[in-house]
Write an enzyme that holds these catalytic residues in place. Structure first.
Site, PDB file in Angstrom:
ATOM      1  N   GLU A 128      25.961  39.713 -59.489  1.00 12.70           N
ATOM      2  CA  GLU A 128      24.747  39.515 -60.285  1.00 12.70           C
ATOM      3  C   GLU A 128      24.351  38.040 -60.350  1.00 12.70           C
ATOM      4  O   GLU A 128      23.172  37.702 -60.379  1.00 12.70           O
ATOM      5  CB  GLU A 128      24.927  40.077 -61.701  1.00 12.70           C
ATOM      6  N   THR A 181      14.105  38.898 -60.860  1.00  9.95           N
ATOM      7  CA  THR A 181      14.755  38.703 -62.161  1.00  9.95           C
ATOM      8  C   THR A 181      14.701  37.226 -62.547  1.00  9.95           C
ATOM      9  O   THR A 181      14.425  36.877 -63.693  1.00  9.95           O
ATOM     10  CB  THR A 181      16.230  39.162 -62.090  1.00  9.95           C
TER      11      THR A 181
HETATM   12  P1  ADP Z   1      17.314  44.407 -59.518  1.00 11.00           P
HETATM   13  O1  ADP Z   1      17.095  44.098 -60.974  1.00 11.00           O
HETATM   14  O2  ADP Z   1      16.600  45.634 -59.097  1.00 11.00           O
HETATM   15  O3  ADP Z   1      18.768  44.385 -59.144  1.00 11.00           O
HETATM   16  P2  ADP Z   1      17.122  41.715 -58.716  1.00 11.00           P
HETATM   17  O4  ADP Z   1      15.882  40.921 -58.505  1.00 11.00           O
HETATM   18  O5  ADP Z   1      18.025  41.390 -59.845  1.00 11.00           O
HETATM   19  O6  ADP Z   1      16.672  43.230 -58.731  1.00 11.00           O
HETATM   20  O7  ADP Z   1      18.079  41.621 -57.436  1.00 11.00           O
HETATM   21  C1  ADP Z   1      17.600  41.689 -56.199  1.00 11.00           C
HETATM   22  C2  ADP Z   1      18.023  40.420 -55.456  1.00 11.00           C
HETATM   23  O8  ADP Z   1      19.382  40.519 -55.031  1.00 11.00           O
HETATM   24  C3  ADP Z   1      17.194  40.222 -54.222  1.00 11.00           C
HETATM   25  O9  ADP Z   1      16.900  38.847 -54.098  1.00 11.00           O
HETATM   26  C4  ADP Z   1      18.111  40.646 -53.098  1.00 11.00           C
HETATM   27  O10 ADP Z   1      17.870  39.956 -51.888  1.00 11.00           O
HETATM   28  C5  ADP Z   1      19.488  40.314 -53.633  1.00 11.00           C
HETATM   29  N1  ADP Z   1      20.529  41.193 -53.066  1.00 11.00           N
HETATM   30  C6  ADP Z   1      21.577  40.789 -52.331  1.00 11.00           C
HETATM   31  N2  ADP Z   1      22.338  41.840 -51.996  1.00 11.00           N
HETATM   32  C7  ADP Z   1      21.762  42.942 -52.510  1.00 11.00           C
HETATM   33  C8  ADP Z   1      22.087  44.325 -52.488  1.00 11.00           C
HETATM   34  N3  ADP Z   1      23.151  44.803 -51.860  1.00 11.00           N
HETATM   35  N4  ADP Z   1      21.271  45.165 -53.147  1.00 11.00           N
HETATM   36  C9  ADP Z   1      20.179  44.704 -53.792  1.00 11.00           C
HETATM   37  N5  ADP Z   1      19.814  43.416 -53.840  1.00 11.00           N
HETATM   38  C10 ADP Z   1      20.602  42.524 -53.203  1.00 11.00           C
END
Ligand code: ADP
Length: 306
Positions: A128, A181
């Site tokens: 995260e 986020t």
């Molecule tokens: P969510 O709240 O849906 O998780 P976020 O914006 O917090 O969305 O997270 C998405 C971010 O994490 C993106 O920048 C994405 O490139 C990165 N990321 C890296 N690996 C992953 C993964 N396995 N699954 C989803 N997002 C990923």
């Protein structure tokens, strides 16, 4: 056992009043992962379908969370991971959390469960940190524990599992726009008034009590956010209309899922949740915004083998 296939649930973080401390796991929205124990050290993502995301171990949350677990383990080998994304990245229903918690849950299982769920939360939080810059646990905790979770404290990490009333259903609508986020955190104020604080912690207490007592009216009265929603909702097109139509159709409450743009509603009974789905999608159809919408029971077991 050398290989497992798992379901990694989507999650709603915050749940209106519980910014950064509450979350709940969904049952019908989630990713799939295949995790394999191999002799080669480290974590390798061998396949990633459904979304354009980096496969590099250090750029993917599954890789980063997995390495955090390996750093604390005496296991001498490594893992290969296949990720099949069904949750869109940046949707606000815990896309990154599904991968980071799925990786550590699956690895732990293949190692014979040496780590507790609380330790797994800590490893997944490193994923995260990569996704959003903050090692928050409000999505990974419900993904790993299932049901509703409360993060009572981050220092030390203290997670409370909260029972879910059996008739509770979630409706989640995802307008097809992306909000990172990290961006939706930047617009938040860093201090709050005592007056707002009092209202907010009253509602968090009310929500937790309502969930424990199966008191749907109390849950409904408590699903109010005085602090984050008034600011963040400005980033989400049609938010106020979606919310008022969901409440008019019988939802117990409605708010922003995580950092948005998805909007969730909780309802008593599947029939009500379906009515809410209909009213929400009608709003986006009228405004002309593309969307995905799901109705889901609460997932009380969290990540599971499929
Ligand atoms: P969510 O709240 O849906 O998780 P976020 O914006 O917090 O969305 O997270 C998405 C971010 O994490 C993106 O920048 C994405 O490139 C990165 N990321 C890296 N690996 C992953 C993964 N396995 N699954 C989803 N997002 C990923």
């Amino acid at each position: 056992m050398k290989e497992i296939k798992i379901f990694c649930p989507g999650t709603i973080a915050n749940i209106s009043c519980g910014f950064d401390v509450m979350g709940v796991a969904l049952d019908s929205v989630g990713d799939e992962m295949v995790i394999k124990k191999v002799a080669t050290k480290g974590v390798k993502i061998t396949e990633l379908t459904g979304q354009h995301l980096p496969k590099d171990t250090h750029l993917n949350v599954a890789g980063v969370a997995g390495l955090a677990l390996l750093a604390e383990s005496d296991y001498d080998g490594g893992f290969e991971i296949k990720i099949h994304k069904k949750i869109k990245a940046g949707s606000g229903i815990g896309s990154s959390a599904a991968s980071s918690s799925g990786a550590v849950w699956g690895m732990n299982k293949l190692l014979g469960n040496p780590f507790s769920k609380l330790q797994l939360v800590k490893f997944a939080m490193e994923g995260e940190r990569l996704a959003s810059g903050v090692a928050h646990a409000d999505n990974v905790a419900p993904a790993l524990f299932g049901g509703f979770t409360l993060i009572r404290s981050y220092e030390p990490l203290d997670i409370v599992q909260i029972p879910s009333p059996s008739q509770l259903f979630a409706t989640v609508i995802h307008p097809q726009i992306e909000i990172k986020t990290s961006d939706s955190r930047k617009i938040l104020k860093t201090s709050l008034s005592l007056e707002d604080g009092i209202k907010q912690w009253g509602n968090v207490g009310g929500l937790v009590a309502g969930l424990f007592m199966d008191d749907y009216d109390l849950i409904s009265r408590s699903l109010v956010d005085h602090i984050v929603e008034p600011i963040r909702s400005m980033l989400i097109p049609g938010f106020d209309k979606i919310k008022s139509s969901a409440i008019e159709s019988g939802a117990l409450g409605c708010g922003i899922s995580g950092s948005g743009p998805s909007i969730f509603a909780l309802s008593q009974g599947k029939e009500n949740a379906e009515k809410v789905r209909h009213s929400m999608k009608t709003v986006y159809q009228k405004i002309g915004i593309e969307y995905d919408v799901h109705v889901s029971p609460i997932n009380i077991e969290g990540i599971k083998v499929i």
